[in-house]
Design a protein around this motif. Sequence first.
Motif, PDB file in Angstrom:
ATOM      1  N   LYS A 432       0.833  -1.211   0.000  1.00 25.31           N
ATOM      2  CA  LYS A 432       0.000   0.000   0.000  1.00 25.31           C
ATOM      3  C   LYS A 432       0.865   1.258   0.000  1.00 25.31           C
ATOM      4  O   LYS A 432       0.556   2.237  -0.687  1.00 25.31           O
ATOM      5  N   SER A 433       1.978   1.214   0.765  1.00 27.57           N
ATOM      6  CA  SER A 433       2.833   2.398   0.887  1.00 27.57           C
ATOM      7  C   SER A 433       3.422   2.829  -0.450  1.00 27.57           C
ATOM      8  O   SER A 433       3.531   4.029  -0.724  1.00 27.57           O
ATOM      9  N   ILE A 434       3.819   1.876  -1.300  1.00 24.06           N
ATOM     10  CA  ILE A 434       4.444   2.260  -2.577  1.00 24.06           C
ATOM     11  C   ILE A 434       3.463   2.220  -3.748  1.00 24.06           C
ATOM     12  O   ILE A 434       3.864   2.366  -4.907  1.00 24.06           O
ATOM     13  N   GLY A 435       2.179   2.053  -3.436  1.00 28.98           N
ATOM     14  CA  GLY A 435       1.187   2.037  -4.512  1.00 28.98           C
ATOM     15  C   GLY A 435       1.339   0.831  -5.416  1.00 28.98           C
ATOM     16  O   GLY A 435       1.373   0.972  -6.644  1.00 28.98           O
ATOM     17  N   TRP A 436       1.428  -0.342  -4.810  1.00 27.96           N
ATOM     18  CA  TRP A 436       1.685  -1.562  -5.576  1.00 27.96           C
ATOM     19  C   TRP A 436       0.648  -1.803  -6.671  1.00 27.96           C
ATOM     20  O   TRP A 436       0.965  -2.227  -7.781  1.00 27.96           O
ATOM     21  N   GLY A 437      -0.588  -1.506  -6.394  1.00 28.84           N
ATOM     22  CA  GLY A 437      -1.641  -1.786  -7.373  1.00 28.84           C
ATOM     23  C   GLY A 437      -1.733  -0.783  -8.493  1.00 28.84           C
ATOM     24  O   GLY A 437      -2.488  -0.970  -9.448  1.00 28.84           O
ATOM     25  N   ASP A 438      -0.937   0.299  -8.397  1.00 23.46           N
ATOM     26  CA  ASP A 438      -0.968   1.347  -9.429  1.00 23.46           C
ATOM     27  C   ASP A 438      -0.030   0.966 -10.564  1.00 23.46           C
ATOM     28  O   ASP A 438       1.174   1.180 -10.500  1.00 23.46           O
ATOM     29  N   LYS A 439      -0.590   0.421 -11.609  1.00 25.32           N
ATOM     30  CA  LYS A 439       0.237  -0.046 -12.725  1.00 25.32           C
ATOM     31  C   LYS A 439       0.840   1.093 -13.535  1.00 25.32           C
ATOM     32  O   LYS A 439       1.816   0.907 -14.248  1.00 25.32           O
ATOM     33  N   ALA A 440       0.286   2.287 -13.393  1.00 20.77           N
ATOM     34  CA  ALA A 440       0.728   3.390 -14.240  1.00 20.77           C
ATOM     35  C   ALA A 440       2.185   3.748 -14.022  1.00 20.77           C
ATOM     36  O   ALA A 440       2.887   4.139 -14.933  1.00 20.77           O
ATOM     37  N   GLY A 441       2.624   3.629 -12.774  1.00 15.95           N
ATOM     38  CA  GLY A 441       4.005   4.025 -12.491  1.00 15.95           C
ATOM     39  C   GLY A 441       4.943   2.854 -12.429  1.00 15.95           C
ATOM     40  O   GLY A 441       6.058   2.977 -11.948  1.00 15.95           O
ATOM     41  N   SER A 442       4.501   1.700 -12.874  1.00 12.33           N
ATOM     42  CA  SER A 442       5.335   0.518 -12.698  1.00 12.33           C
ATOM     43  C   SER A 442       5.196  -0.403 -13.882  1.00 12.33           C
ATOM     44  O   SER A 442       4.220  -0.350 -14.633  1.00 12.33           O
ATOM     45  N   ALA A 443       6.155  -1.273 -14.043  1.00 18.34           N
ATOM     46  CA  ALA A 443       6.116  -2.248 -15.140  1.00 18.34           C
ATOM     47  C   ALA A 443       5.663  -3.611 -14.641  1.00 18.34           C
ATOM     48  O   ALA A 443       6.037  -4.627 -15.192  1.00 18.34           O
ATOM     49  N   GLN A 444       4.830  -3.637 -13.588  1.00 12.34           N
ATOM     50  CA  GLN A 444       4.390  -4.923 -13.055  1.00 12.34           C
ATOM     51  C   GLN A 444       3.556  -5.706 -14.059  1.00 12.34           C
ATOM     52  O   GLN A 444       3.507  -6.928 -14.025  1.00 12.34           O
ATOM     53  N   SER A 445       2.871  -5.000 -14.928  1.00  9.66           N
ATOM     54  CA  SER A 445       2.066  -5.695 -15.923  1.00  9.66           C
ATOM     55  C   SER A 445       2.986  -6.300 -16.983  1.00  9.66           C
ATOM     56  O   SER A 445       4.181  -6.054 -17.022  1.00  9.66           O
ATOM     57  N   ALA A 446       2.421  -7.051 -17.860  1.00  9.30           N
ATOM     58  CA  ALA A 446       3.214  -7.692 -18.917  1.00  9.30           C
ATOM     59  C   ALA A 446       3.573  -6.716 -20.026  1.00  9.30           C
ATOM     60  O   ALA A 446       4.125  -7.112 -21.054  1.00  9.30           O
ATOM     61  N   LEU A 447       3.296  -5.417 -19.819  1.00  6.14           N
ATOM     62  CA  LEU A 447       3.545  -4.427 -20.864  1.00  6.14           C
ATOM     63  C   LEU A 447       4.939  -3.847 -20.813  1.00  6.14           C
ATOM     64  O   LEU A 447       5.248  -2.902 -21.525  1.00  6.14           O
ATOM     65  N   ARG A 448       5.820  -4.394 -19.919  1.00  6.73           N
ATOM     66  CA  ARG A 448       7.173  -3.847 -19.827  1.00  6.73           C
ATOM     67  C   ARG A 448       7.852  -3.903 -21.195  1.00  6.73           C
ATOM     68  O   ARG A 448       7.799  -4.917 -21.892  1.00  6.73           O
ATOM     69  N   GLN A 449       8.500  -2.811 -21.578  1.00  7.96           N
ATOM     70  CA  GLN A 449       9.212  -2.794 -22.850  1.00  7.96           C
ATOM     71  C   GLN A 449      10.497  -3.593 -22.735  1.00  7.96           C
ATOM     72  O   GLN A 449      11.195  -3.533 -21.726  1.00  7.96           O
ATOM     73  N   ALA A 450      10.838  -4.332 -23.733  1.00  9.77           N
ATOM     74  CA  ALA A 450      12.096  -5.078 -23.739  1.00  9.77           C
ATOM     75  C   ALA A 450      13.250  -4.112 -23.875  1.00  9.77           C
ATOM     76  O   ALA A 450      13.124  -3.049 -24.477  1.00  9.77           O
ATOM     77  N   PRO A 451      14.415  -4.483 -23.319  1.00  2.71           N
ATOM     78  CA  PRO A 451      15.587  -3.599 -23.429  1.00  2.71           C
ATOM     79  C   PRO A 451      15.899  -3.288 -24.891  1.00  2.71           C
ATOM     80  O   PRO A 451      15.885  -4.169 -25.745  1.00  2.71           O
TER      81      PRO A 451
END
Length: 779
Positions: A432-451
């Motif tokens: 909750k402290s780091i906004g884990w469920g907020d996908k907008a600021g993170s690449a937790q979803s499978a949408l992470r761009q490849a290097p």
Amino acid sequence: MELADIGKTFRRLDYETKVTGKAQYLADMIIPGMCHGKILRSPYPHARIKRIDAAKALKVPGVVAVLTRDDILHDAAIEPYYGPVFKDQTIVAVEKVRHVGDPVAAVAALTLDAAEEALKLIEVEYKELPAVLTVEDAIKPNPTLVHESVRIPESGFADLTELKPVDGTNICTHFRLNRGDIEKGFAASDRIFEDTFTLPATQHSFLETHACIASVEPRGRITVWATTQNPFVVRTQLANIFKVPVSKVRIIVPYLGGGYGGKVYPKIEPITVALALKAGRPVRVVLSREEVFYTVTKHAAVLRMKTGVKNDGTLVARECEIHLDTGAYAEIGPRVAKKSGYTAAGPYRIPNLKIDSYSVYTNKPPAGAFRGFGVSQSAWAVESQMDIIAAALKMDPLEIRLKNGYDEGDKFVTEETLRAVGLKECLDEVAKSIGWGDKAGSAQSALRQAPGTEGARVKRGKGIACMIKATITPSVSCAVVKMNEDASLSIYAGTVEMGQGSETTLAQIAGKELGIPLQTIQVLGVDTDVVPYDLTTSSSRSTFHMGKAVQLAAQDIMRQLKQIVAKEYGVPEDRINFAGGKIRLPESTLDYADVMFKRFGMPGGTLVGDGQVKTSVKDEFGEKSTSAFWFYAAGAAEVEVDEETGKIKLLKYASAVDVGKAISPLGCRQQLAGAAITGIGQALFEEIAYDNGQLINPNLVDYVLPALGDMPAVIDPIAVETPDRNGPFGAKGIGESALIPVAPAIANAIYDAVGVRIKDLPIKAEKVFLALEAARGKV
């Protein structure tokens, strides 16, 4: 004056003394007639000593004594060999040196300059021997042996009695843990993951270096002022070495400038006492920063982990092999290896386990206790691999932890029942402290761009990790609380104040029980001639054990007060109550001071309360108990990673620890934040570097610590409260817990940001850069 309370922050009792610079540390102390001691150290990692000649050194003006192996080998009143687990260490080297910096001789002189000059004139002839400098080399068939044989004491720590060196090898100890059927577990798994993780040796980096003053009276009475976290253990060890009763050894501990495990068990006390004995006058030894690096380190480790899981993320089986580099001497490495082995399953339900944890001798400086006692090593592997598994199964890393994590009443790997389990609450809080469920600021979803694909050069990621840890068990703490004639309190406790705020915590506990102001309570300094026995100020045990002992002692005072009132005022005990620092009777109220005067008939007299806490290998329900209580914690990190350079920026770190009950909320938050900062250093910067056994960065210039600019903008320390019925007011220990999840949480956040997995600490920009280049096919 405000009454003491629990769950409320008060100004620390040592606040004014420390912030005004009035606190006295050992290096500030001068004893009449005191000499200065210096230690001659080995330049080789492994060598036989052929000859020592101190004749020239003794001629230096001001030199009082030179200590060599002849002094300890030919004195029937000295036992040359000692150690907290095995007797594998000597006061000075006897036959051979086993690491660079191993003590060879020592000088006592009237001035430091004279002592240093004399060191240069001691002639030592060595025959250099092959050295084993890594655990990989140490465990090869037919290796060079660091120790040809190891002396095992007749008695020792109850939790380590089953651990013995493996003859003819460099295996100091081998801890085994087996549960279920490992082969069937892997056969039943849908996926199997195998990884190897490594950690380097690091330094404790306490501000105050090791120091000691020793004085030996003609009739054998030994007085030692020491920078130690466990004065009673040091007292016992010195009594054994110098063959006197423990009543003839007195240990005094001034304020300690940090410890973090690096000041437990004997360090320079034996050599200082031996030097004082030969000099016939007090001797003070204060180590340089470089010498601290030769004295104790954190264990380097290699961990090989194989884990079987179901497709839904259920953990089924784990095989883990841990090799901890304990250096030239066992020190407390056997316990570190055992604790690391216990926690190699992590805070998770895994029915099938095969864990082998080794402490291994090498020709490097000794490794000892460090915050976490081996758990930070195992957690680095466990929590990194949990994210590897989650990524492969396309599961949320938080979800897989919540799915497998311990709940109230679950069985630990040793088959004991876990109680007061706040693990999942810790995970939820940091998420909750780091906004884990907020996908907008993170690449937790499978949408992470490849290097290497188009997009922003700087990527953000979030990572999470958690832990479980035991405290030393069995264990003993004793306390005495004295009520003086004016109803003020004096607390006699063997807990060492080293910055953690123990004096204030113990005073709060006693003050809360008796309902008196904190300002009327004095916690006496540690002096083994004065305070009762306490095993150690380590393993984050003091609030739970000593706090409870102080609470019991305060309750003993209340029992005595009730008896006095019943006798002197003729009121039945069942009608006598305590509230607000007063004794409440059916028709009147009494002050403690009035009762004291009534009892003694004069303005004087003392009531003495006693409290003892002894934890054992069986709990109150008769079940096996590996730990009197368990530590649960979680950490979460948010990072930015520059894909072109590998540069890492830690944006935020959240730390949640199950504290049981926060005695001092601010004190808890400070402990959590401080431990997290230590963890950031271990994760991103710190490592001791060697070149053929020689330390190449034994100072705080070349050994890189994190600076203020390396800190995240936000460190969020969160105290989760799941009270333990056996702790004082439900409190548990917290000191080490917040450090342990830091490194894997950051590594997991880096993977979340840019898709590369770092498996060897510290996580430096060049490692990330090279991993990114490899992912692009450029390496």
